[in-house]
Design an enzyme around this catalytic site. Structure first.
Site, PDB file in Angstrom:
ATOM      1  N   TRP A 174       0.840  -1.219   0.000  1.00  0.00           N
ATOM      2  CA  TRP A 174       0.000   0.000   0.000  1.00  0.00           C
ATOM      3  C   TRP A 174       0.861   1.250   0.000  1.00  0.00           C
ATOM      4  CZ3 TRP A 174      -2.113   2.866   4.736  1.00  0.00           C
ATOM      5  CH2 TRP A 174      -1.222   2.807   5.812  1.00  0.00           C
ATOM      6  N   ASP A 175       2.128   1.094   0.353  1.00  0.00           N
ATOM      7  CA  ASP A 175       3.073   2.208   0.330  1.00  0.00           C
ATOM      8  C   ASP A 175       2.950   2.961  -1.000  1.00  0.00           C
ATOM      9  OD1 ASP A 175       3.846   0.052   1.979  1.00  0.00           O
ATOM     10  OD2 ASP A 175       5.866   0.822   2.183  1.00  0.00           O
ATOM     11  N   GLU A 180       0.343  -2.897  12.573  1.00  0.00           N
ATOM     12  CA  GLU A 180       0.466  -4.352  12.464  1.00  0.00           C
ATOM     13  C   GLU A 180       0.756  -5.040  13.793  1.00  0.00           C
ATOM     14  OE1 GLU A 180       3.387  -4.749   9.374  1.00  0.00           O
ATOM     15  OE2 GLU A 180       1.951  -4.248   7.796  1.00  0.00           O
ATOM     16  N   LYS A 233       2.120   0.423  16.195  1.00  0.00           N
ATOM     17  CA  LYS A 233       3.346   0.438  15.395  1.00  0.00           C
ATOM     18  C   LYS A 233       3.476   1.730  14.599  1.00  0.00           C
ATOM     19  CE  LYS A 233       5.591  -2.229  11.693  1.00  0.00           C
ATOM     20  NZ  LYS A 233       5.467  -3.334  10.754  1.00  0.00           N
ATOM     21  N   GLN A 234       2.363   2.205  14.074  1.00  0.00           N
ATOM     22  CA  GLN A 234       2.408   3.358  13.163  1.00  0.00           C
ATOM     23  C   GLN A 234       1.028   3.987  13.098  1.00  0.00           C
ATOM     24  OE1 GLN A 234       3.054   0.111  10.232  1.00  0.00           O
ATOM     25  NE2 GLN A 234       2.308   1.615   8.766  1.00  0.00           N
TER      26      GLN A 234
END
Ligand code: BGC
Length: 794
Positions: free
Chosen positions: A363-364, A501, A614-615
């Site tokens: 998806w980046d 994640e 995580k993000q």
């Protein structure tokens, strides 16, 4: 013996030297000194990558000192062979050169280093290297190289090598060839995977030819090259061709005089059977090489540089007042420029800079990298979407294998679109465990459609929508309709992984659900719009997919009642069901590089039981849909999630920078921006040796344009809300929007805007919440005052 024609162009050495000369300082990335540490070597190799999006070459030293990890990668050339999953193939390289004196291979690793430097000229896309070395027996020589991969003629490459014998006379052997003896490093430590077979080697005095074939997909990769001494220098030279298995070397021995300079050049052509018929690989690549030689280096490099100039003219960003930020954003744009797909193809999570993440597409691409191309080079954005269109058969298989209908884009994809996520954790994360992202990280399905919608909105390319987009939107909507779960009066999505994640197998991830609601609504709107027009292409798609309005009505119904909520009291969005009841740990400590450290007692195995993430996850929604949430909601969620985020992915910083700028947390936002924009230059994640962090690069660009520049598009309106850090005197950039170019020149006092268009038009614009209309081709001055803004023509 094969013969090849002499150069057609007779340029003077001075002309060429002028073309190859270094640009001014702000355009140069310099790396001085030499380290034998393989990591440091490989970080440089990643950073110094040159390329053109068709093929990229790591910036290895030509003699390949021990520990170096050279590599050339061609967009879309993947292979599996014995690997667990398909991976980007490390291709043979044409840039190896070694210089030998008294049986010693000359290198900073074997000699005393008097000076060693690599300089990447980002303006011209040329990599320079100079090494002044003393051999153990006291001979001093300077080895210089210059190499480039043509930007305008993607199959061509050129390199020049010079050896200056400073204090000695004697024999020097200079070897250069084509090296098919290459291995991928593999997913697990020490794996070494061989993806290529030797097909054909040919040699002649002026020509070398190497053809290899990938073992599983049978893609042929041909190199044709000519390696020679510069004209007028070929006296006292003995030439010998050598073949060592899959390597071909053309060896020249010359007797150098003290103080003499010996210069060589290499012309190379690389092609694959994806562009040329297998049977014609040899004839086509040799024909191309002859043409290249006839044209000569001067003309080719001139065209190469002017193509770079064109691209910089569109894409460059000026930041006055902050050298670190300026240097870094330029480097990031350089990376984006050398990775734009020239034909149908996408961009991997590490670009074409290494085998990290196996070259897979995540998806980046659509969420982080795509906007740069969309707003600068829309044809490349289209190529990226075409990759998703052409891999729909793989996406259909993914859905079928999981027991659903429609098309499901794979979390990690390569050639076919079938999911190729490895089953075990990557060594990037240093822990071996099962990976569920391939099965559960499904937001990618809608991320792709989000990029598609932006593309059509920004470019107005309705043909693409008709010919490819409709199928993509409808098949993926069909997937979601079969994937959701009816729960009471509403719908839910169970067992997913959101962008964060650390939490697996969760129900109703807010990011995923919001995006799916939007996606299904879009699909229904598009369906209704085209039904009214009676468009033939649309009717054909509906017939082929057996799509009826009853199915579409269900999409609308699901979109309306798919679970998603904002707490009316706290304005918080729960990341997934049950998230708020997990144990709470804030991030308290940071390491020397300012990276958050796991709280004591928490490991990656137990982290899922905590609220640590995580993000950016919920915050991603504010990035994608900046106009759909109130500032209270953005603020509350930023305040809640930011202190609980470990930023273990390089995707996290730009998201925080942009949301921070949106809600006014400027100081943090600047720090987050610097962490994004310098992630590879300063090796902030400690793994730049494994490749460039493509999403961070794309995120850095977005942070400047959409964050600091404050530019967003709301339907057909330009919305501007710039904010500059104190040290930035000026921020200048331009973006493309339909047939217009928006030019912005922002300072603390004012914002200058001009819409460049070939025809007269009036465009609605909002600056600091004040609406007005601007005419094309006139420069407007927008001024900030404490309570209002004044608008005037320049
Ligand atoms: C991140 C993902 C990202 C992937 C590839 C992972 O560590 O969590 O969001 O897509 O890396 O960059």
């Amino acid at each position: 013996m094969l013969q090849i024609a002499e150069h057609g162009h007779r340029d003077t050495g001075d002309d060429l030297a002028q073309l190859l000369s270094l640009s001014s300082r702000p355009w140069l990335l310099r790396r001085a000194g030499f380290s034998k540490d393989p990591r440091r070597l490989q970080i440089n190799e990643t950073l110094m990558t040159i390329g053109n999006g068709y093929l990229n070459i790591r910036g290895s030293l030509e003699e390949l000192p021990e520990g170096s990890c050279r590599g050339m990668y061609i967009n879309g050339v993947y292979d599996r062979s014995e690997a667990d999953v398909e991976e980007l193939v490390k291709c043979p390289v044409w840039t190896d050169v070694s210089v030998w004196i008294d049986g010693l291979k000359i290198s900073p690793a074997t000699c005393r280093v008097l000076r060693h430097e690599q300089v990447l000229d980002m303006k011209k896309g040329i990599l320079h290297r100079v090494s002044r070395l003393r051999t153990p027996s006291g001979k001093i020589l300077t080895l210089s190289t210059v190499k480039l991969v043509c930007f305008h003629a993607v199959h061509h490459g050129y390199m020049r090598v010079s050896v200056l014998a400073e204090n000695f006379s004697g024999n020097i052997r200079v070897l250069s060839g084509l090296n098919g003896d290459v291995f991928n490093r593999g997913f697990f430590e020490g794996e070494r995977l061989k993806h290529l077979h030797l097909e054909r080697i040919e040699r002649g005095r002026n020509l070398m030819y190497l053809e290899m074939k990938t073992r599983e997909r049978q893609i042929h990769i041909a190199h044709a090259a000519s390696w020679r001494m510069l004209e007028g220098q070929s006296r006292n030279v003995r030439w010998e061709p050598r073949i060592y298995g899959e390597k071909f070397t053309s060896e020249m021995t010359l007797s150098a005089e003290k103080g003499s300079l010996s210069e060589f050049e290499k012309f190379a052509v690389v092609m694959t059977s994806r562009e040329v018929k297998k049977e014609c690989m040899f004839s086509e690549s040799v024909r191309e090489l002859k043409w290249f030689l006839r044209k000569g280096a001067f003309q080719e490099i001139q065209e190469h540089i002017s193509q770079w100039d064109e691209c910089w003219k569109q894409a460059d960003i000026t930041i006055e007042g902050d050298c670190e930020a300026q240097e870094a954003i330029r480097y990031n744009i350089y990376q984006l420029l050398i990775n734009g797909p020239r034909t149908v193809g996408s961009v991997g999570a590490k670009f074409l800079s290494s085998e990290g993440y196996l070259g897979h597409v995540f998806w980046d691409t659509e969420i982080f990298v795509f906007p740069f191309y969309l707003y600068n080079f829309p044809s490349m954005a289209r190529n990226m979407l075409l990759y998703r269109y052409e891999t729909l058969p793989g996406a259909l298989l993914n859905a079928e294998r999981a027991g659903y209908r429609g098309a499901r884009y794979g979390w990690e994809t390569a050639t076919t679109g079938e999911d190729v996520t490895p089953r075990f954790a990557s060594k990037l994360e240093r822990t071996i465990r099962l990976i569920y992202t391939g099965v559960e990280e499904e937001h990618i399905v809608s991320d792709v459609i989000y990029a598609l919608e932006r593309y059509v909105r920004v470019t107005g390319d309705m043909d693409f929508l008709r010919q490819c987009g409709l199928e993509m939107i409808f098949l993926t909507a069909r997937y979601w309709a079969s994937r959701v779960w009816k729960e009471g009066d509403g719908y839910e999505i169970h067992t997913v992984i959101g962008p964060d994640e650390f939490h697996e197998h969760v129900n109703n991830n807010a990011y995923t659900n919001f995006l799916v609601r939007w996606h299904l609504r879009l699909a229904a709107i598009v369906f209704r719009h085209f039904s009214r027009t009676g468009d033939k292409g649309f009717m054909r798609v509906c017939r082929n997919l057996d799509l009826k309005s009853t199915e579409v009505s269900r999409w609308s119904e699901i979109s309306r009642s798919l679970k998603f909520g904002i707490d009316p009291d706290t304005f918080l969005i729960e990341q997934f069901d049950g998230y708020f009841s997990l144990s709470d740990h804030g991030v308290r400590r940071h390491d020397r590089k300012g990276r958050p450290v796991l709280p004591a007692g928490i490991t990656y195995r137990t982290i899922g039981k905590t609220r640590l993430i995580k993000q950016a996850d919920v915050l991603m929604l504010f990035l994608l849909f900046p106009h759909s949430f109130s500032s209270e909601v953005k603020q509350a969620n930023y305040d809640f999630y930011e202190p609980r985020t470990l930023h273990k992915s390089s995707l996290s910083h730009s998201a925080h920078a942009m949301v921070g700028l949106d809600i006014g947390d400027h100081q943090h936002a600047y720090r987050y921006f610097m962490k994004t924009v310098r992630v590879d230059l300063d090796n902030l994640h400690g793994n730049t040796d494994l490749g460039i962090h493509a999403a961070a690069v794309g995120g850095a660009w977005q942070t400047v344009v959409m964050g600091f520049g404050g530019l967003t598009l709301k339907s057909d309106r330009i919305v501007l809300n710039p904010w500059l850090p104190g040290s930035w005197r000026r921020l200048v950039f331009r973006v493309q929007w339909r047939e217009r170019i928006i030019e912005l020149d922002i300072s603390h006092e004012q914002t200058l805007i001009r819409i460049v268009a070939s025809r007269e038009m009036i465009v609605p614009c909002t600056f600091r919440n004040r609406c007005f209309r601007i005419r094309s081709n006139i420069r407007y001055v927008l001024r900030d005052r404490p309570l209002s803004c004044s608008i005037g023509e320049d």
